[in-house]
Enzyme design. Structure first.
Site, PDB file in Angstrom:
ATOM      1  N   GLU A   1       0.903  -1.392   0.046  1.00 28.71           N
ATOM      2  CA  GLU A   1      -0.051   0.029   0.055  1.00 28.71           C
ATOM      3  C   GLU A   1       0.870   1.188   0.020  1.00 28.71           C
ATOM      4  O   GLU A   1       1.974   1.234   0.775  1.00 28.71           O
ATOM      5  CB  GLU A   1      -1.011   0.114   1.268  1.00 28.71           C
TER       6      GLU A   1
ATOM      7  N   ARG B   1       7.046 -12.763   9.093  1.00 24.84           N
ATOM      8  CA  ARG B   1       7.709 -11.585   8.719  1.00 24.84           C
ATOM      9  C   ARG B   1       8.982 -11.481   9.294  1.00 24.84           C
ATOM     10  O   ARG B   1       9.297 -12.208  10.251  1.00 24.84           O
ATOM     11  CB  ARG B   1       6.650 -10.329   9.129  1.00 24.84           C
TER      12      ARG B   1
ATOM     13  N   LYS C   1       5.350   0.667  11.039  1.00 27.90           N
ATOM     14  CA  LYS C   1       5.449   1.949  10.481  1.00 27.90           C
ATOM     15  C   LYS C   1       5.233   3.090  11.434  1.00 27.90           C
ATOM     16  O   LYS C   1       5.632   4.156  11.467  1.00 27.90           O
ATOM     17  CB  LYS C   1       4.290   1.891   9.395  1.00 27.90           C
TER      18      LYS C   1
END
Length: 568
Positions: free
Chosen positions: A42, A273, A283
């Site tokens: 995104e 991850r 983030k």
RNA sequence: UGUCCCAUGGUGUAAUUGGCAACACGUCUGAUUUUGGUUCAGAAGAGUCCAGGUUCGAGCCCUGGUGGGACAACCA
């Protein structure tokens, strides 16, 4: 299709469970033997090393199986996204060394199709418009252990739903007034199957398609279909999406209902991850570091972002190699940054020219060397690569050496300078310390006096005595000043973000950046941004992007391994 | 008092699909070295979370535990 088509497949490529899954699919001739993956960020932030792992995974899968990998922006939420990010993401992917298949793809290009599919679901009685507030819907969702309750709007007629949905699209309602929901099972043990939202109203212009839409599909109603539209065969994502997989498949089943069996049916596969110690990856926390001015920006060399690593001096090769060594599995763990560091050292050891730079200088005066004399000495650029040749370095009566290369009272294992000790100035002569000057008040060493032995000149020497200590140096007269940014780990805690009673900011390493003025050899005057060097005996450094010939700036990428300081 | 996922040296991954556990990083020796770097040689370190079961044989299969993780955003 013959997978054994590979000539000399590099043995170094590790196998992982995704290979096994793909091999199985290939064996069953699924998707006609095709493999197409995708990297679907995104555009709402900068890429970090975790994304790099995913990028390397997806592209290397494509490579291994002779397929391709798409770059697709999952731009389904205009409130968070910006073109700034779509640009930086493309730059980072390219920099890492990958070429995506065809044009860049955007989820926003599929909005018409997605809308049609939503209408199809409504017509099939599989979706309905809900007038309730977000709070109300959340309350009815139940909990992981208790079933939810059905919305009073769940059984609206198809006609009414169609009408309402169209009016949502036309902009007749305010944000939050209505949503489109899938009609699945409010009692499902999987929360994501309890009538998930498909569309919500957002009156905000989209960074790419402007005000064309005021209803936007949710991730779950978009991602699988995007994969399907592009003919993705293996949709690789991280573990937290595992619980979404039934929904991913459910939506695909619904849009395919009544359609001929497609030649490609995408399949979601999850992996763990990347987590790195001594840093944070979320983030939100990264943004906090930037906004609070703890770092200089997203590309601050201490950031785990791709742009930060680039500015720090990491090479694409080193990052790819790192991703390979890290491996792929379904178990979540924490990788030691030492592995990342070893990858960049390994790469730079082969590539970086060795230069003399004194980071914490102190003067050394050779009392028996003629004043005003300058001698050019020949030094090898890279002992690991003879093709890099050699260069001339000016040597004179006064040179700078590293402050910690001198000790007044040195232990016997100290192979450096001290009263009466002899060392070699690398590439030049052996010198013996005869005296030193100390500031009476501060105790600081202000000068070191030596004599040199003219018989010991490098290369031409006939002297056979063993000199253990070898020091790097820079001629005082010829030295160039450079700002050197000594970067270190941003946090002094292994797991700054997983402490119960502390914030990650409590673990910021106060010494993560020390700026010093170094004395570097004159050849460095011509160094260009991003050039990389090994400052002999110190570490690997790169020229910062803000560096100019008037003001040189170097960033420390990583220190050399140092088995001496460990001994102490 | 739910569903799903995971469990192999300090760390991360392997193990030809059931044949007595390998590689990398890290650590420690020693050698080489005009970088206390590199390189080379070697060492230590797990018997695969626990308990049962199947089998001639289990890290791989089964059962039950234990521990960890994910899931209740009109985020992705």
């Amino acid at each position: 299709m013959s997978k054994d088509n590979h000539e000399n497949a590099p043995e170094t490529v590790k196998t992982n469970f995704i290979h096994q899954e793909i091999d199985k699919d290939l064996a069953e001739n699924k998707n006609g033997g095709a493999v197409l993956t995708r990297f679907p960020p995104e555009p709402n932030g900068y890429l970090h090393i975790g994304h790099a792992k995913s990028i390397c995974l997806n592209f290397s899968l494509a490579q291994k199986y002779g397929g391709g990998c798409n770059l697709r922006f999952d731009d389904t939420n205009p409130v968070k996204e910006d073109v700034e990010y779509v640009d930086s993401i493309q730059e980072d992917v390219k920099w890492l060394g990958f070429n995506w298949e065809g044009e860049v793809k955007f989820a926003s290009d599929y909005f018409d199709q997605l809308y049609e599919w939503a209408v199809k679901l409504i017509k099939n009685g599989k979706a309905y418009v809900d007038d309730q507030s977000a709070e109300k819907i959340a309350a009815q969702k139940g909990t992981p252990t208790e079933p939810g309750t059905e919305s009073p709007f769940r059984n609206r007629s198809v006609e009414e739903n169609l009408d309402l949905f169209e009016r949502m699209k036309k902009g007749e309602f305010a944000a939050g007034e209505k949503v489109l929901r899938a009609k699945i099972d409010m009692a499902s043990s999987n929360m994501h199957m309890r009538d998930p939202l498909m569309y919500r109203i957002i009156h905000q212009s989209h960074h790419r398609i402007g005000d064309k839409w005021c209803i936007y599909p949710m991730y779950d109603f978009a991602h699988g279909q995007e994969d399907f539209i592009e003919g993705i065969t293996h949709s690789i994502c991280t573990l937290e999406f595992e619980v979404h997989r039934p929904l991913y498949n459910w939506f695909l089943d619904q849009i395919l209902d009544g359609e001929p069996v497609p030649e490609r049916r995408t399949r979601q596969i999850e992996f763990a991850r990347l987590n790195l110690n001594y840093t944070v990856m979320s983030k939100r926390k990264l943004l906090e570091l930037v906004q609070k001015g703890i770092v200089a920006g997203w590309d601050d060399p201490r950031m785990p972002t791709v742009s930060g690593l680039r500015r720090r001096g990491y090479t694409p090769e080193s990052i790819r190699n790192f991703a390979d060594k890290v491996g792929v599995a379904r178990r979540d763990g924490v990788i030691d940054v030492a592995l990342l560091e070893s990858c960049i050292r390994e790469d730079l050891n082969k590539k970086a020219s060795r230069v003399n730079a004194v980071v914490d200088p102190v003067k050394l005066i050779i009392t028996n060397y003629p004043e005003g004399q300058v001698e050019m000495v020949d030094v090898i650029n890279n002992p690991e690569d003879e093709s890099k040749g050699s260069r001339q370095l000016p040597f004179s009566r006064e040179v700078y050496i590293e402050r910690d290369d001198f000790m007044e009272d040195a232990p016997k294992k100290f192979f450096r300078l001290g009263p009466g000790r002899e060392v070699r100035l690398k590439g030049a002569y052996a010198v013996t310390c005869t005296d030193f000057k100390k500031n009476a008040e501060t105790g600081e060493i202000e000068g070191i006096y030596c004599t040199y032995d003219p018989e010991t000149k490098s290369g031409a020497t006939t002297v056979t005595r063993k000199i253990k200590g070898i020091l790097h140096w820079v001629s005082v007269e010829h030295a160039v000043d450079a700002e050197v940014r000594m970067y270190d780990r941003l946090y002094n805690h292994e797991a700054p973000s997983s402490q119960k009673d502390a914030d990650h900011l409590d673990f910021i390493n106060p010494d993560s950046l020390k700026i010093v003025t170094a004395k570097v050899e004159p050849s460095l005057k011509d160094a260009k941004p991003l050039d990389q060097f090994q400052f002999q005996r110190v570490g690997y450094f790169c020229v910062d992007k803000d560096s100019t010939s008037d003001k040189l700036i170097f960033n420390r990428t990583v220190a050399l391994k140092d088995s001496w300081s460990k001994k102490k």
